[in-house]
Structure formats: structure tokens, C-alpha cells
Design a protein around this motif. Sequence first.
Motif, mmCIF file in Angstrom:
data_model
loop_
_atom_site.group_PDB
_atom_site.id
_atom_site.type_symbol
_atom_site.label_atom_id
_atom_site.label_comp_id
_atom_site.label_asym_id
_atom_site.label_seq_id
_atom_site.Cartn_x
_atom_site.Cartn_y
_atom_site.Cartn_z
ATOM 1 N N ASN A 217 0.826 -1.222 0.000
ATOM 2 C CA ASN A 217 0.000 0.000 0.000
ATOM 3 C C ASN A 217 0.854 1.263 0.000
ATOM 4 N N GLY A 218 1.955 1.217 -0.725
ATOM 5 C CA GLY A 218 2.798 2.419 -0.880
ATOM 6 C C GLY A 218 3.906 2.528 0.141
ATOM 7 N N TYR A 219 3.782 1.878 1.273
ATOM 8 C CA TYR A 219 4.820 1.986 2.313
ATOM 9 C C TYR A 219 5.791 0.810 2.239
ATOM 10 N N ASN A 220 7.062 1.103 2.534
ATOM 11 C CA ASN A 220 8.139 0.132 2.342
ATOM 12 C C ASN A 220 8.676 -0.414 3.658
ATOM 13 N N SER A 221 9.290 -1.586 3.538
ATOM 14 C CA SER A 221 10.122 -2.099 4.630
ATOM 15 C C SER A 221 11.511 -2.324 4.047
ATOM 16 N N ASP A 222 12.481 -2.588 4.913
ATOM 17 C CA ASP A 222 13.862 -2.801 4.457
ATOM 18 C C ASP A 222 14.596 -3.577 5.551
ATOM 19 N N MET A 223 15.158 -4.725 5.193
ATOM 20 C CA MET A 223 15.840 -5.564 6.193
ATOM 21 C C MET A 223 16.932 -6.380 5.497
ATOM 22 N N THR A 224 18.017 -6.605 6.201
ATOM 23 C CA THR A 224 19.083 -7.478 5.673
ATOM 24 C C THR A 224 19.446 -8.533 6.706
ATOM 25 N N ARG A 225 19.599 -9.751 6.228
ATOM 26 C CA ARG A 225 20.156 -10.815 7.066
ATOM 27 C C ARG A 225 21.315 -11.445 6.313
ATOM 28 N N THR A 226 22.376 -11.762 7.050
ATOM 29 C CA THR A 226 23.471 -12.525 6.454
ATOM 30 C C THR A 226 23.422 -13.916 7.078
ATOM 31 N N VAL A 227 23.368 -14.894 6.201
ATOM 32 C CA VAL A 227 23.088 -16.270 6.607
ATOM 33 C C VAL A 227 24.316 -17.134 6.310
ATOM 34 N N ALA A 228 24.656 -18.017 7.240
ATOM 35 C CA ALA A 228 25.795 -18.918 7.021
ATOM 36 C C ALA A 228 25.297 -20.232 6.427
ATOM 37 N N VAL A 229 26.011 -20.708 5.407
ATOM 38 C CA VAL A 229 25.698 -22.023 4.824
ATOM 39 C C VAL A 229 26.860 -22.946 5.188
ATOM 40 N N GLY A 230 26.571 -23.961 5.975
ATOM 41 C CA GLY A 230 27.658 -24.831 6.451
ATOM 42 C C GLY A 230 28.545 -24.065 7.426
ATOM 43 N N GLN A 231 29.843 -24.343 7.379
ATOM 44 C CA GLN A 231 30.801 -23.728 8.316
ATOM 45 C C GLN A 231 31.684 -22.716 7.601
ATOM 46 N N PRO A 232 31.392 -21.415 7.695
ATOM 47 C CA PRO A 232 32.261 -20.428 7.030
ATOM 48 C C PRO A 232 33.643 -20.390 7.664
ATOM 49 N N ALA A 233 34.635 -19.884 6.912
ATOM 50 C CA ALA A 233 36.015 -19.751 7.407
ATOM 51 C C ALA A 233 36.044 -18.810 8.606
ATOM 52 N N ASP A 234 37.080 -18.976 9.447
ATOM 53 C CA ASP A 234 37.178 -18.163 10.671
ATOM 54 C C ASP A 234 37.162 -16.664 10.375
ATOM 55 N N GLU A 235 37.827 -16.233 9.289
ATOM 56 C CA GLU A 235 37.880 -14.804 8.969
ATOM 57 C C GLU A 235 36.472 -14.272 8.653
ATOM 58 N N LEU A 236 35.631 -15.086 8.014
ATOM 59 C CA LEU A 236 34.246 -14.664 7.735
ATOM 60 C C LEU A 236 33.436 -14.573 9.033
ATOM 61 N N LYS A 237 33.697 -15.538 9.928
ATOM 62 C CA LYS A 237 32.980 -15.503 11.229
ATOM 63 C C LYS A 237 33.385 -14.258 11.999
ATOM 64 N N ARG A 238 34.678 -13.913 11.927
ATOM 65 C CA ARG A 238 35.161 -12.722 12.632
ATOM 66 C C ARG A 238 34.440 -11.476 12.079
ATOM 67 N N LEU A 239 34.336 -11.426 10.762
ATOM 68 C CA LEU A 239 33.654 -10.305 10.094
ATOM 69 C C LEU A 239 32.203 -10.230 10.580
ATOM 70 N N TYR A 240 31.561 -11.396 10.571
ATOM 71 C CA TYR A 240 30.142 -11.450 10.944
ATOM 72 C C TYR A 240 29.933 -10.952 12.376
ATOM 73 N N ASN A 241 30.758 -11.449 13.287
ATOM 74 C CA ASN A 241 30.554 -11.089 14.699
ATOM 75 C C ASN A 241 30.863 -9.621 14.968
ATOM 76 N N ALA A 242 31.805 -9.061 14.213
ATOM 77 C CA ALA A 242 32.098 -7.627 14.367
ATOM 78 C C ALA A 242 30.891 -6.798 13.910
ATOM 79 N N VAL A 243 30.312 -7.176 12.777
ATOM 80 C CA VAL A 243 29.151 -6.411 12.263
ATOM 81 C C VAL A 243 27.958 -6.570 13.208
ATOM 82 N N LEU A 244 27.774 -7.791 13.711
ATOM 83 C CA LEU A 244 26.659 -8.021 14.646
ATOM 84 C C LEU A 244 26.820 -7.152 15.902
ATOM 85 N N GLU A 245 28.041 -7.109 16.415
ATOM 86 C CA GLU A 245 28.306 -6.285 17.607
ATOM 87 C C GLU A 245 27.984 -4.811 17.315
#
Length: 351
Positions: A217-245
Motif C-alpha cells: 500500500n505504498g509503504y516500504n520495509s527494508d531488512m538485511t540478514r546474512t546467513v551462514a551455509v555450512g561452516q564459514p572460514a574463521d575470517e568470515l565468522k570474525r567479520l560477521y561477529n564484528a558487524v553483529l556487535e
Amino acid sequence: MEKIEQLRAALARRGLQALWVSDPANVRYLSGFTHPDDGRLLVTPGAAVLYTDGRYTVQAQEDALPGIEVVIARPLEAIEGAAPAVAGMKMGVEGAHLTVSALERLKERWQVQFHPVEGLVEELRLHKSADEVAGIRAAQALADRVFAEVRPQIRAGVRELDIAMALEQGLRQAGATSAFDVIVASGVRGALPHGTASDRVIEDGDLVTVDFGANLNGYNSDMTRTVAVGQPADELKRLYNAVLEAEEAAVRAVRPGLKAGDLDAVARDILAGHGLAEAFAHSLGHGVGLVVHEGPRLAQGSEDVLAPGMVITIEPGAYVPGLGGVRIEDLVLVTEDGYEVLSHSPRETLA
Ligand SMILES: CSCC[C@H](N)C(=O)N[C@@H](C)C(=O)N[C@@H](C)C(=O)O
């Protein structure tokens, strides 16, 4: 007529008597017309007239807010017909939207002083009414439901495009449309902050950034999620946890009276502390409403001040070319005493 009265007061403060409204979001906001690309609104001291053409005779009458007069006319007839009523006025035009040729057409037909203005109606739109908040809340609730349905499909072997199509289909089926081209950026493509979905096949160990919104009805939403598939490398996990913090801290800091630039700094300082200052390549967020990106600006140095009724995004990210990226974004309402998070899709925790 409250919005029109507020606009007249804002015009008077600038020494203007009238405004020719051509930005579709502003036409919709002030008049209620739901096909504002084909509408213009003329606000003068004595009237607020919505001009549109014969394709919208019924729709415009149904949509028009109380106090808005509807005139059905072809564009040139509309401005010729309005000429006597505006003669001699100091007339604002929306400098950020009116094209040079549209201004020329007006100049040929109206004996008025033209004054380009910016941000007049946008300023009113910063503060959402209860109805507008309800509209944005409904759009986000729908997006949350669609994300929950599609989330299990984000797995190895599936193309980014398939995720985007599933989200778009879910939105359509629920009566909404996509607020913007769905972003699905997996693996190394995660380093593209606006990596719209491609035919890349998601792999085990990928982080997948999904950024989408519903327009309802004309009004917007906006959301982002970053999802892990399997076990990402440690450097990606570090990136993720920094952004989450950074994201969680910025959300917790939201309160009326806070300068948007200072809120941006909350997230930026945390990411800098993790050595990711360069990797956070955009602003912290923006207002959301009839347009996906509207005021306030949550950016470095922004002097905008948060106030109750504003709906904003908080979306820090970190993007490392050749490795990947992360963005986490929530939609947040500024309340009288703090904030309310309107997006409810769970965020991943990565140990
Ligand atoms: C093309 S609409 C994209 C919506 C997305 N959720 C989004 O807002 N992305 C941000 C990274 C963004 O574009 N921010 C702007 C305000 C910026 O930093 O200039």
C-alpha cells in the motif's frame, strides 16, 4: 487537511504562497492519490488541487484525502486551467524533481515568480503518523513471514536468483511488491554491498547476504540478514561477529534527541576497533517510508536529530574484496523513550 496546513506554514516561513508538487512520493503523501506518477498537486492559500488524467477519474476521487479537490485534465490543460488562480504568486517548485522542460512549460503558461525549493514536503514526511507507522509495520511483518518461508532454501546448490525469485513471489502472493531489486550476495560476491542476485550457485561455507523489502500500500520495509551455509572460514565468522556487535550496539543507542551522525559513530567506532573501518563502505542507515531511502540520514557527520515517529534502518556492513561480506539491517521505530525494532527475523549467531 493537517498536512496541507503544515505545508502552507512551511511555505509562509520561506516567503512563498504556493507549491507545485511533482515528486510522486510527495504527491501521494499530501493527496492520498495512489498512482502519483501521473498526478501533480497545486497547493495555494485557498485550495489543494490534484490534477490527473481520465485514466484515474474513479481512483483519484476514491483516494483523495478530505479537502483535496480533484481535477481531471491532460497535463497542459491542467496548467493552463490553473493559470488565473496562481497569477502573481510566489510559487515553489520542487527543484530536486521538476525537469527543466516541465519548468519551461510552466513558465510559458503561468505569470508567477518561480522559486526552487528542496526538502519542504520531505521534512514533513520525516515524522510518521500512527497510520503510517502501522503501514510500515505491516510491510515489515509481511517481509518477515516471507523470509521465514524462504530461509530453508538458502543452502548449497541453490542459485542466488532462485532465492530472489522465491522472495519476490512470496511478496507478490501476499499482496505486496518488492521495494527494490532483491540483493542476494553469496561467497565472494558478498563484498558487493548492492550485489543484486546473480546466477552464482551458493556453496558450502558461504555467507549469504539477503537484503529485501516489501512495498505494501505504498509503504516500504527494508531488512538485511546474512546467513551462514555450512561452516564459514574463521575470517568470515570474525567479520560477521564484528558487524553483529556494531549493529546491536547502534540499535540499543537509538533514542530521540540523538544526532544521527553520533549514532553512525557508535557502529563505525566498533568496526574500526576490529580493523574494519575501511570495510564499512556506506552510511549506517536511512529513513524509510513512502520511499526506501528517505530522511533522516544516518551518516558520518549528519546533523539530523532523531525524533519520535521516525522509522530508520540500522545497517552496518563490512565488505572485503576477494573474501566476502556481511550486512545486518533492522528496521527501527524511534519512540518517545527509545526505540522499537520492527523487523523480527532472527539474526544468525556464529560461534
Ligand atoms: C537500492 S535500495 C537498497 C536498500 C538497502 N537496504 C540499503 O539501504 N543499502 C544501504 C547500504 C544503502 O544504500 N545506503 C545508502 C543510504 C548510503 O549509504 O548511501
